[in-house]
Design a protein around this motif. Structure first.
Motif, mmCIF file in Angstrom:
data_model
loop_
_atom_site.group_PDB
_atom_site.id
_atom_site.type_symbol
_atom_site.label_atom_id
_atom_site.label_comp_id
_atom_site.label_asym_id
_atom_site.label_seq_id
_atom_site.Cartn_x
_atom_site.Cartn_y
_atom_site.Cartn_z
ATOM 1 N N ALA A 128 7.781 6.109 12.632
ATOM 2 C CA ALA A 128 9.196 6.295 12.274
ATOM 3 C C ALA A 128 9.886 7.228 13.264
ATOM 4 N N LYS A 129 9.172 8.219 13.758
ATOM 5 C CA LYS A 129 9.752 9.133 14.753
ATOM 6 C C LYS A 129 10.072 8.409 16.051
ATOM 7 N N ARG A 130 9.285 7.407 16.372
ATOM 8 C CA ARG A 130 9.541 6.647 17.605
ATOM 9 C C ARG A 130 10.774 5.763 17.463
ATOM 10 N N HIS A 131 11.106 5.353 16.235
ATOM 11 C CA HIS A 131 12.234 4.448 16.007
ATOM 12 C C HIS A 131 13.167 5.046 14.950
ATOM 13 N N PRO A 132 13.828 6.145 15.279
ATOM 14 C CA PRO A 132 14.681 6.816 14.281
ATOM 15 C C PRO A 132 15.827 5.921 13.828
ATOM 16 N N GLY A 133 16.071 5.935 12.527
ATOM 17 C CA GLY A 133 17.188 5.191 11.972
ATOM 18 C C GLY A 133 16.943 3.716 11.768
ATOM 19 N N ARG A 134 15.773 3.219 12.145
ATOM 20 C CA ARG A 134 15.480 1.794 11.973
ATOM 21 C C ARG A 134 14.725 1.566 10.665
ATOM 22 N N PRO A 135 15.058 0.506 9.933
ATOM 23 C CA PRO A 135 14.313 0.227 8.695
ATOM 24 C C PRO A 135 12.847 -0.052 9.002
ATOM 25 N N LEU A 136 11.970 0.531 8.208
ATOM 26 C CA LEU A 136 10.536 0.409 8.434
ATOM 27 C C LEU A 136 9.879 -0.193 7.189
ATOM 28 N N PHE A 137 9.028 -1.186 7.418
ATOM 29 C CA PHE A 137 8.345 -1.882 6.333
ATOM 30 C C PHE A 137 6.837 -1.840 6.557
ATOM 31 N N ILE A 138 6.107 -1.788 5.466
ATOM 32 C CA ILE A 138 4.650 -1.813 5.537
ATOM 33 C C ILE A 138 4.172 -3.174 5.056
ATOM 34 N N LEU A 139 3.400 -3.851 5.894
ATOM 35 C CA LEU A 139 2.831 -5.148 5.557
ATOM 36 C C LEU A 139 1.320 -5.001 5.448
ATOM 37 N N GLY A 140 0.777 -5.366 4.316
ATOM 38 C CA GLY A 140 -0.664 -5.298 4.126
ATOM 39 C C GLY A 140 -1.228 -6.647 3.759
ATOM 40 N N GLU A 141 -2.287 -7.057 4.470
ATOM 41 C CA GLU A 141 -2.971 -8.306 4.149
ATOM 42 C C GLU A 141 -4.246 -7.997 3.386
ATOM 43 N N SER A 142 -4.449 -8.636 2.254
ATOM 44 C CA SER A 142 -5.683 -8.506 1.474
ATOM 45 C C SER A 142 -5.996 -7.033 1.183
ATOM 46 N N MET A 143 -7.078 -6.482 1.718
ATOM 47 C CA MET A 143 -7.375 -5.064 1.501
ATOM 48 C C MET A 143 -6.232 -4.180 1.967
ATOM 49 N N GLY A 144 -5.590 -4.572 3.077
ATOM 50 C CA GLY A 144 -4.451 -3.800 3.568
ATOM 51 C C GLY A 144 -3.324 -3.735 2.562
ATOM 52 N N GLY A 145 -3.161 -4.805 1.756
ATOM 53 C CA GLY A 145 -2.153 -4.787 0.705
ATOM 54 C C GLY A 145 -2.478 -3.765 -0.368
ATOM 55 N N ALA A 146 -3.765 -3.650 -0.705
ATOM 56 C CA ALA A 146 -4.176 -2.655 -1.694
ATOM 57 C C ALA A 146 -3.923 -1.247 -1.173
ATOM 58 N N VAL A 147 -4.203 -1.009 0.109
ATOM 59 C CA VAL A 147 -3.945 0.309 0.709
ATOM 60 C C VAL A 147 -2.452 0.617 0.677
ATOM 61 N N ALA A 148 -1.630 -0.385 1.003
ATOM 62 C CA ALA A 148 -0.178 -0.186 0.993
ATOM 63 C C ALA A 148 0.323 0.186 -0.395
ATOM 64 N N ILE A 149 -0.169 -0.505 -1.423
ATOM 65 C CA ILE A 149 0.241 -0.206 -2.806
ATOM 66 C C ILE A 149 -0.154 1.217 -3.176
#
Length: 333
Positions: A128-149
């Motif tokens: 987020a510091k590299r892209h200030p002011g830009r909307p940021l989204f987290i995408l998780g696949e399978s296990m990555g989705g559980a980590v995101a939640i």
């Protein structure tokens, strides 16, 4: 009396086994530095180096930013096609090897769900510091989705404007038959370093055969899994399902009707767990031709278009026409 004695002996043996052969967990160490982002890695506060891949638009600041989390035994390369596609549409993507996987530290050993969630929090902070002011989204696949939640529902959630959960692994102990839970517990506490593979199970993760064959040749993909890592994954899935009731940001849930790993009922249960206000601002897509690896299936471009559309207009219908408000799907479950 004799039966009670036998039960007491059995319990004492189980306690002894648990103490002697407990599942191995390798969590993050104490903080020794500040988290940092370089061209090819994220360095966490305990000094761990998490290999990083990025896909950036050709010029200027991106319209939006995605942090992508891979699934169990996979690594950051899973997002190559998606990241390349999104960059052409002005979206920057970053994917890192989660601890215990790919080229990250302690490959093959479970790092613990709290460490996985905290690594994501740190990654979101530095990106987020590299892209200030830009909307940021987290995408998780399978296990990555559980980590995101789990991270998004924590007491110190990562910076994120929304979540994208692709076939999220939330099939925890509560949804499993009791005998599977018992068998896994015994195996994890008697032979935690034992290895298991998916060979012979007849499970197909995608209709993209060349991609699956390439994964089989890729040395960075873990092929034989420690039993205690599977035990850790189930604990993560359990925790993620429970944490879903605390998600407080728009969420896009993606699932394929041919998914042989995550049952439909589990996805409907996840949607039902979302808070009422979150469900109203979220959408779910059940792809008729989709499999578990939606981002790498033969129809992946259909999924890409839906994700790009949702990033811009999360409340509107998606190009595939296979989406519904999350609340509507949950109610029909």
């Amino acid at each position: 009396m004799k039966r009670a004695f036998h039960i007491a002996v059995a319990l004492s043996l189980l306690i002894h086994v648990q103490a002697a052969c407990a599942p191995v967990v390798m969590p993050a160490g104490a903080a020794v530095t500040e988290s940092a982002l370089s061209g090819d890695a994220i360095t966490t506060t305990d000094g761990a180096r998490l290999p990083l891949k990025s896909w950036l638009p050709p010029a200027g600041q991106p319209q939006a930013v995605i942090i992508a989390l891979h699934g169990f035994n996979d690594y950051s390369n899973f997002f190559n096609n998606a990241g390349t596609n999104f960059a052409k549409h002005g979206v920057a993507s970053y994917a890192y090897d989660q601890r215990g996987f790919g080229g990250a530290p302690n490959r093959g050993v479970w790092p613990g769900e709290a460490t996985l969630a905290d690594d994501l929090r740190q990654a979101a902070q530095v990106i987020a510091k590299r892209h200030p002011g830009r909307p940021l989204f987290i995408l998780g696949e399978s296990m990555g989705g559980a980590v995101a939640i789990l991270a998004a529902a924590g007491h110190e959630p990562p910076i994120a404007d929304g979540l994208i959960l692709s076939a999220p692994a939330v099939w925890g102990r509560a949804s499993m038959p009791w005998y599977q839970n018992v068998a896994l517990w015994v195996a994890a506490h008697t032979a935690p370093q034992g290895r298991v593979t998916g060979r012979g199970l007849g499970i197909r993760a995608s209709d993209n055969t060349p991609m699956l064959e390439a994964l089989g040749r890729d040395p960075m993909v873990i092929k034989d899994t420690r039993i205690d890592a599977v035990f850790g994954l189930v604990g993560l899935m359990d925790a993620a399902m429970a944490a879903a009731q605390s998600i407080d940001r728009p969420t896009l849930v993606l699932w394929g009707r041919n998914d042989q790993l995550i049952p439909e009922g589990v996805i409907r249960e996840l949607l039902a767990h979302l808070p009422e206000e979150t469900a109203k601002s979220s959408r779910a897509v059940f792809y008729h031709n989709g499999w578990h690896m939606l981002l790498r299936d033969l129809q992946a471009e259909v999924v890409f278009r839906d994700i790009l559309s949702w990033l811009k207009r999360p409340a509107q219908g998606l190009p595939s026409g296979e989406d519904q408000p999350a609340a509507a799907i949950a109610e029909r479950g």
